[in-house]
Design a protein around this motif. Structure first.
Motif, PDB file in Angstrom:
ATOM      1  N   LYS B  72       0.845  -1.192   0.000  1.00  0.00           N
ATOM      2  CA  LYS B  72       0.000   0.000   0.000  1.00  0.00           C
ATOM      3  C   LYS B  72       0.879   1.240   0.000  1.00  0.00           C
ATOM      4  N   PHE B  73       0.359   2.287  -0.599  1.00  0.00           N
ATOM      5  CA  PHE B  73       1.031   3.573  -0.497  1.00  0.00           C
ATOM      6  C   PHE B  73      -0.015   4.673  -0.577  1.00  0.00           C
ATOM      7  N   SER B  74       0.306   5.783   0.014  1.00  0.00           N
ATOM      8  CA  SER B  74      -0.665   6.863   0.087  1.00  0.00           C
ATOM      9  C   SER B  74       0.016   8.195  -0.167  1.00  0.00           C
ATOM     10  N   LEU B  75      -0.784   9.123  -0.627  1.00  0.00           N
ATOM     11  CA  LEU B  75      -0.340  10.499  -0.851  1.00  0.00           C
ATOM     12  C   LEU B  75      -1.056  11.385   0.157  1.00  0.00           C
ATOM     13  N   HIS B  76      -0.270  12.126   0.929  1.00  0.00           N
ATOM     14  CA  HIS B  76      -0.826  13.084   1.878  1.00  0.00           C
ATOM     15  C   HIS B  76      -0.526  14.484   1.360  1.00  0.00           C
ATOM     16  N   ILE B  77      -1.562  15.276   1.251  1.00  0.00           N
ATOM     17  CA  ILE B  77      -1.400  16.667   0.836  1.00  0.00           C
ATOM     18  C   ILE B  77      -1.725  17.527   2.045  1.00  0.00           C
ATOM     19  N   ALA B  78      -0.694  18.085   2.631  1.00  0.00           N
ATOM     20  CA  ALA B  78      -0.878  18.909   3.828  1.00  0.00           C
ATOM     21  C   ALA B  78      -1.298  20.325   3.440  1.00  0.00           C
ATOM     22  N   ASP B  79      -2.027  20.962   4.352  1.00  0.00           N
ATOM     23  CA  ASP B  79      -2.440  22.359   4.129  1.00  0.00           C
ATOM     24  C   ASP B  79      -3.045  22.515   2.724  1.00  0.00           C
ATOM     25  N   SER B  80      -4.034  21.702   2.428  1.00  0.00           N
ATOM     26  CA  SER B  80      -4.629  21.685   1.085  1.00  0.00           C
ATOM     27  C   SER B  80      -5.093  23.070   0.656  1.00  0.00           C
ATOM     28  N   GLN B  81      -4.883  23.365  -0.605  1.00  0.00           N
ATOM     29  CA  GLN B  81      -5.264  24.644  -1.194  1.00  0.00           C
ATOM     30  C   GLN B  81      -6.273  24.412  -2.313  1.00  0.00           C
ATOM     31  N   PRO B  82      -7.138  25.378  -2.561  1.00  0.00           N
ATOM     32  CA  PRO B  82      -8.094  25.209  -3.675  1.00  0.00           C
ATOM     33  C   PRO B  82      -7.404  24.882  -4.999  1.00  0.00           C
ATOM     34  N   GLY B  83      -6.212  25.393  -5.184  1.00  0.00           N
ATOM     35  CA  GLY B  83      -5.460  25.106  -6.408  1.00  0.00           C
ATOM     36  C   GLY B  83      -4.988  23.666  -6.514  1.00  0.00           C
ATOM     37  N   ASP B  84      -5.134  22.902  -5.428  1.00  0.00           N
ATOM     38  CA  ASP B  84      -4.782  21.474  -5.475  1.00  0.00           C
ATOM     39  C   ASP B  84      -5.909  20.647  -6.078  1.00  0.00           C
ATOM     40  N   SER B  85      -7.063  21.258  -6.276  1.00  0.00           N
ATOM     41  CA  SER B  85      -8.213  20.529  -6.822  1.00  0.00           C
ATOM     42  C   SER B  85      -7.873  19.991  -8.203  1.00  0.00           C
ATOM     43  N   ALA B  86      -7.928  18.684  -8.338  1.00  0.00           N
ATOM     44  CA  ALA B  86      -7.530  18.002  -9.568  1.00  0.00           C
ATOM     45  C   ALA B  86      -7.839  16.526  -9.400  1.00  0.00           C
ATOM     46  N   THR B  87      -7.559  15.761 -10.436  1.00  0.00           N
ATOM     47  CA  THR B  87      -7.630  14.300 -10.327  1.00  0.00           C
ATOM     48  C   THR B  87      -6.220  13.778 -10.113  1.00  0.00           C
ATOM     49  N   TYR B  88      -6.061  12.917  -9.145  1.00  0.00           N
ATOM     50  CA  TYR B  88      -4.756  12.369  -8.795  1.00  0.00           C
ATOM     51  C   TYR B  88      -4.739  10.886  -9.136  1.00  0.00           C
ATOM     52  N   PHE B  89      -3.722  10.494  -9.878  1.00  0.00           N
ATOM     53  CA  PHE B  89      -3.559   9.092 -10.251  1.00  0.00           C
ATOM     54  C   PHE B  89      -2.310   8.536  -9.581  1.00  0.00           C
ATOM     55  N   CYS B  90      -2.475   7.422  -8.870  1.00  0.00           N
ATOM     56  CA  CYS B  90      -1.290   6.705  -8.444  1.00  0.00           C
ATOM     57  C   CYS B  90      -0.932   5.712  -9.543  1.00  0.00           C
ATOM     58  N   ALA B  91       0.271   5.229  -9.509  1.00  0.00           N
ATOM     59  CA  ALA B  91       0.717   4.292 -10.536  1.00  0.00           C
ATOM     60  C   ALA B  91       1.798   3.398  -9.964  1.00  0.00           C
ATOM     61  N   ALA B  92       2.001   2.290 -10.644  1.00  0.00           N
ATOM     62  CA  ALA B  92       3.065   1.364 -10.280  1.00  0.00           C
ATOM     63  C   ALA B  92       3.703   0.872 -11.572  1.00  0.00           C
ATOM     64  N   THR B  93       5.008   0.707 -11.532  1.00  0.00           N
ATOM     65  CA  THR B  93       5.691   0.322 -12.771  1.00  0.00           C
ATOM     66  C   THR B  93       6.720  -0.764 -12.527  1.00  0.00           C
ATOM     67  N   TYR B  94       6.960  -1.540 -13.550  1.00  0.00           N
ATOM     68  CA  TYR B  94       8.212  -2.274 -13.709  1.00  0.00           C
ATOM     69  C   TYR B  94       8.630  -2.098 -15.163  1.00  0.00           C
ATOM     70  N   ASN B  95       8.151  -2.865 -16.077  1.00  0.00           N
ATOM     71  CA  ASN B  95       8.429  -2.583 -17.489  1.00  0.00           C
ATOM     72  C   ASN B  95       7.433  -1.603 -18.082  1.00  0.00           C
ATOM     73  N   ARG B  96       6.268  -1.609 -17.533  1.00  0.00           N
ATOM     74  CA  ARG B  96       5.243  -0.685 -18.009  1.00  0.00           C
ATOM     75  C   ARG B  96       4.534  -0.110 -16.796  1.00  0.00           C
ATOM     76  N   ILE B  97       3.760   0.900 -17.039  1.00  0.00           N
ATOM     77  CA  ILE B  97       3.125   1.610 -15.940  1.00  0.00           C
ATOM     78  C   ILE B  97       1.653   1.239 -15.875  1.00  0.00           C
ATOM     79  N   PHE B  98       1.170   0.997 -14.667  1.00  0.00           N
ATOM     80  CA  PHE B  98      -0.247   0.734 -14.424  1.00  0.00           C
ATOM     81  C   PHE B  98      -0.788   1.881 -13.575  1.00  0.00           C
ATOM     82  N   PHE B  99      -1.853   2.491 -14.061  1.00  0.00           N
ATOM     83  CA  PHE B  99      -2.452   3.591 -13.333  1.00  0.00           C
ATOM     84  C   PHE B  99      -3.649   3.115 -12.509  1.00  0.00           C
ATOM     85  N   GLY B 100      -3.868   3.767 -11.366  1.00  0.00           N
ATOM     86  CA  GLY B 100      -5.108   3.590 -10.631  1.00  0.00           C
ATOM     87  C   GLY B 100      -6.227   4.349 -11.330  1.00  0.00           C
TER      88      GLY B 100
END
Lengths: 114, 109
Positions: B72-100
């Motif tokens: 498991k891994f997580s992204l923490h965004i501290a002191d969130s700002q309105p400008g952070d509003s977006a879609t966030y994709f996590c991903a994992a790679t070895y030879n190719r990348i897999f997106f969440g």
């Protein structure tokens, strides 16, 4: 930062026609990728390309799809013939090294198949 | 089988709060875990990434916490700002990348 360009930005075509999407990757990059994103959904890997060859492709990379980069020019994705379900945004990306290197994405080509 | 699972699908926080986005993966051979963010109508851009030799990676207000044992891994965004509003994709790679599937983050002022 490094920029990947994509031409055209939008394309509308009739089902069954051929379409070529063009990508101008970052100049010293060696690995190239195509992704497909249907509106509001996950970005899905299509294919990666290195040294003139397809390295890996997903099940979304149908037989109607082909990629090439003739003479180091544009990296292209060709769909022939197109189908309605091909409507999506297609993102090109490039990286200097392989999948573990930062991939830089182009702005996308919005393809609509009617 | 989906290689990378991401949650929640959408998240709304108030300005100044910490937003927490979660991902899990299946394949132990993955060895690079980037997070990308995508603003409406724009292309994805790398935000921050981690390799499994580390369990934490910080870059300003953005921190990845990585748990190799639990995959498991997580992204923490501290002191969130309105400008952070977006879609966030996590991903994992070895030879190719897999997106969440992405988390649509809305930060309310």
């Amino acid at each position: 930062g490094p920029k990947v360009l994509q031409i055209p930005s939008h394309q509308i075509i009739d089902m069954g026609q051929m379409v070529t999407l063009n990508c101008d990757p970052v100049s010293n990059h060696l690995y190239f990728y195509w992704y497909k994103q249907i509106l509001g959904q996950q970005m899905e890997f299509l294919v990666n390309f290195y040294n003139g060859k397809v390295m890996e492709k997903s099940k979304l990379f149908k037989d109607q799809f082909s990629v090439e980069r003739p003479d180091g020019s544009y990296f292209t994705l060709k769909i022939q013939p197109t189908a309605l379900e091909d409507s999506a945004v297609y993102f090109c990306a490039s990286s200097f090294q392989g999948a573990q290197d930062t991939q830089y994405f182009g702005p996308g080509t919005r393809l609509l198949v009617l | 089988q989906q290689q990378v699972r991401q949650s929640p699908q959408s998240l709304t926080v108030w300005e100044g709060e910490t937003a927490i986005l979660n991902c899990s993966y299946e394949d132990s051979t993955f060895d690079y875990f980037p997070w990308y963010h995508q603003f409406p109508g724009e292309s994805p851009a790398l935000l921050i990434a981690i390799r499994p030799v580390s369990n934490k990676k910080e870059d300003g207000r953005f921190t990845i916490f990585f748990n190799k044992r639990e995959k498991k891994f997580s992204l923490h965004i501290a002191d969130s700002q309105p400008g952070d509003s977006a879609t966030y994709f996590c991903a994992a790679t070895y030879n190719r990348i897999f997106f969440g599937d992405g988390t649509q983050l809305v930060v309310k002022p």
